[in-house]
Scaffold this motif. Sequence first.
Motif, PDB file in Angstrom:
ATOM      1  N   LEU A  15       0.799  -1.225   0.000  1.00  6.72           N
ATOM      2  CA  LEU A  15       0.000   0.000   0.000  1.00  6.72           C
ATOM      3  C   LEU A  15       0.839   1.287   0.000  1.00  6.72           C
ATOM      4  O   LEU A  15       0.404   2.295  -0.537  1.00  6.72           O
ATOM      5  CB  LEU A  15      -0.959   0.003   1.198  1.00  6.72           C
ATOM      6  CG  LEU A  15      -1.990  -1.131   1.190  1.00  6.72           C
ATOM      7  CD1 LEU A  15      -2.803  -1.127   2.470  1.00  6.72           C
ATOM      8  CD2 LEU A  15      -2.916  -0.994  -0.011  1.00  6.72           C
ATOM      9  N   LEU A  16       1.997   1.242   0.612  1.00  8.58           N
ATOM     10  CA  LEU A  16       2.801   2.462   0.684  1.00  8.58           C
ATOM     11  C   LEU A  16       3.790   2.584  -0.460  1.00  8.58           C
ATOM     12  O   LEU A  16       4.254   3.685  -0.760  1.00  8.58           O
ATOM     13  CB  LEU A  16       3.563   2.511   2.017  1.00  8.58           C
ATOM     14  CG  LEU A  16       2.724   2.609   3.284  1.00  8.58           C
ATOM     15  CD1 LEU A  16       3.619   2.622   4.508  1.00  8.58           C
ATOM     16  CD2 LEU A  16       1.837   3.839   3.245  1.00  8.58           C
ATOM     17  N   SER A  41      12.623   7.497   0.273  1.00  2.00           N
ATOM     18  CA  SER A  41      13.281   7.691   1.569  1.00  2.00           C
ATOM     19  C   SER A  41      12.364   7.270   2.720  1.00  2.00           C
ATOM     20  O   SER A  41      12.787   6.566   3.638  1.00  2.00           O
ATOM     21  CB  SER A  41      13.691   9.157   1.724  1.00  2.00           C
ATOM     22  OG  SER A  41      14.195   9.400   3.006  1.00  2.00           O
ATOM     23  N   ASN A  42      11.114   7.694   2.653  1.00  3.11           N
ATOM     24  CA  ASN A  42      10.163   7.325   3.709  1.00  3.11           C
ATOM     25  C   ASN A  42       9.858   5.835   3.688  1.00  3.11           C
ATOM     26  O   ASN A  42       9.706   5.215   4.735  1.00  3.11           O
ATOM     27  CB  ASN A  42       8.879   8.142   3.594  1.00  3.11           C
ATOM     28  CG  ASN A  42       9.029   9.534   4.175  1.00  3.11           C
ATOM     29  OD1 ASN A  42       9.903   9.775   4.996  1.00  3.11           O
ATOM     30  ND2 ASN A  42       8.190  10.443   3.735  1.00  3.11           N
ATOM     31  N   GLY A  73       8.130   2.909  16.275  1.00 10.56           N
ATOM     32  CA  GLY A  73       6.907   3.718  16.238  1.00 10.56           C
ATOM     33  C   GLY A  73       7.131   5.091  15.643  1.00 10.56           C
ATOM     34  O   GLY A  73       6.348   5.555  14.807  1.00 10.56           O
ATOM     35  N   SER A  74       8.206   5.752  16.048  1.00 14.47           N
ATOM     36  CA  SER A  74       8.464   7.084  15.497  1.00 14.47           C
ATOM     37  C   SER A  74       8.819   7.010  14.019  1.00 14.47           C
ATOM     38  O   SER A  74       8.442   7.886  13.234  1.00 14.47           O
ATOM     39  CB  SER A  74       9.559   7.791  16.288  1.00 14.47           C
ATOM     40  OG  SER A  74      10.798   7.128  16.132  1.00 14.47           O
ATOM     41  N   LEU A  75       9.516   5.946  13.606  1.00 14.12           N
ATOM     42  CA  LEU A  75       9.810   5.774  12.176  1.00 14.12           C
ATOM     43  C   LEU A  75       8.535   5.506  11.381  1.00 14.12           C
ATOM     44  O   LEU A  75       8.370   6.040  10.277  1.00 14.12           O
ATOM     45  CB  LEU A  75      10.811   4.642  11.959  1.00 14.12           C
ATOM     46  CG  LEU A  75      12.261   4.937  12.312  1.00 14.12           C
ATOM     47  CD1 LEU A  75      13.126   3.700  12.066  1.00 14.12           C
ATOM     48  CD2 LEU A  75      12.803   6.114  11.542  1.00 14.12           C
ATOM     49  N   TYR A  76       7.643   4.693  11.920  1.00 10.72           N
ATOM     50  CA  TYR A  76       6.380   4.435  11.232  1.00 10.72           C
ATOM     51  C   TYR A  76       5.594   5.738  11.048  1.00 10.72           C
ATOM     52  O   TYR A  76       5.121   6.038   9.951  1.00 10.72           O
ATOM     53  CB  TYR A  76       5.511   3.430  12.006  1.00 10.72           C
ATOM     54  CG  TYR A  76       6.009   2.010  12.009  1.00 10.72           C
ATOM     55  CD1 TYR A  76       6.420   1.373  10.843  1.00 10.72           C
ATOM     56  CD2 TYR A  76       6.042   1.269  13.194  1.00 10.72           C
ATOM     57  CE1 TYR A  76       6.866   0.055  10.850  1.00 10.72           C
ATOM     58  CE2 TYR A  76       6.475  -0.051  13.209  1.00 10.72           C
ATOM     59  CZ  TYR A  76       6.890  -0.645  12.038  1.00 10.72           C
ATOM     60  OH  TYR A  76       7.317  -1.959  12.046  1.00 10.72           O
ATOM     61  N   ILE A  77       5.481   6.499  12.114  1.00  7.09           N
ATOM     62  CA  ILE A  77       4.706   7.738  12.057  1.00  7.09           C
ATOM     63  C   ILE A  77       5.334   8.735  11.093  1.00  7.09           C
ATOM     64  O   ILE A  77       4.650   9.338  10.261  1.00  7.09           O
ATOM     65  CB  ILE A  77       4.541   8.344  13.465  1.00  7.09           C
ATOM     66  CG1 ILE A  77       3.660   7.444  14.331  1.00  7.09           C
ATOM     67  CG2 ILE A  77       3.938   9.746  13.383  1.00  7.09           C
ATOM     68  CD1 ILE A  77       3.664   7.802  15.801  1.00  7.09           C
ATOM     69  N   SER A  78       6.652   8.914  11.192  1.00  5.19           N
ATOM     70  CA  SER A  78       7.305   9.888  10.315  1.00  5.19           C
ATOM     71  C   SER A  78       7.283   9.437   8.857  1.00  5.19           C
ATOM     72  O   SER A  78       7.218  10.263   7.947  1.00  5.19           O
ATOM     73  CB  SER A  78       8.732  10.170  10.776  1.00  5.19           C
ATOM     74  OG  SER A  78       9.561   9.050  10.601  1.00  5.19           O
ATOM     75  N   SER A  79       7.303   8.128   8.611  1.00  3.80           N
ATOM     76  CA  SER A  79       7.295   7.611   7.245  1.00  3.80           C
ATOM     77  C   SER A  79       6.002   7.923   6.507  1.00  3.80           C
ATOM     78  O   SER A  79       6.010   8.117   5.291  1.00  3.80           O
ATOM     79  CB  SER A  79       7.501   6.096   7.246  1.00  3.80           C
ATOM     80  OG  SER A  79       8.777   5.771   7.729  1.00  3.80           O
ATOM     81  N   ILE A  80       4.895   7.961   7.220  1.00  2.00           N
ATOM     82  CA  ILE A  80       3.611   8.213   6.561  1.00  2.00           C
ATOM     83  C   ILE A  80       3.124   9.652   6.767  1.00  2.00           C
ATOM     84  O   ILE A  80       1.991   9.978   6.430  1.00  2.00           O
ATOM     85  CB  ILE A  80       2.538   7.202   7.014  1.00  2.00           C
ATOM     86  CG1 ILE A  80       2.298   7.267   8.520  1.00  2.00           C
ATOM     87  CG2 ILE A  80       2.899   5.797   6.564  1.00  2.00           C
ATOM     88  CD1 ILE A  80       1.109   6.466   9.000  1.00  2.00           C
ATOM     89  N   SER A  81       4.004  10.510   7.268  1.00  2.00           N
ATOM     90  CA  SER A  81       3.596  11.895   7.533  1.00  2.00           C
ATOM     91  C   SER A  81       3.155  12.620   6.272  1.00  2.00           C
ATOM     92  O   SER A  81       2.257  13.459   6.319  1.00  2.00           O
ATOM     93  CB  SER A  81       4.719  12.668   8.228  1.00  2.00           C
ATOM     94  OG  SER A  81       5.844  12.767   7.379  1.00  2.00           O
TER      95      SER A  81
END
Length: 136
Positions: A26-27, A34-35, A84-92
């Motif tokens: 999906l992503l 990069s994300n 968790g922070s990588l997941y959140i920042s990746s889909i920002s």
Amino acid sequence: MTKQFLLTVGILGSTGVIFGAFGSHLLNENISASNLGNWNLAVMYQMIHTLALLAITFMNRYVKRGYLNTIYYLFVLGIFLFCGSLYISSISELTGIEIGVLKYSAPLGGLLLIAGWLFIIQSGIAYQHQKRSSRH
């Protein structure tokens, strides 16, 4: 203790696979390379440390409970903060959610993961082999 460890491993392992599939299917075309790389890094770290938790689950005969509990909490908290922070920042870019102050949780989570490995080293240093009784 073993039940808690196994439940945690099951949850973290299954969500790691789900997040990996989510990123792949999906992503893949919807966020920057990069994300997507950061997303995949988070999945990899989650899975590696989940497998490490599975391994320490069965060390309770050999390692003192205090070490195992410390390693458990360091790894679990480290996974949540780092991954968790990588997941959140990746889909920002998709969600519009800015990570803000949470950007500091990735390095803190990384330090907790490192500390977990250092406690494994310490448990090895403190380990004292006990001979099994021989049966005649």
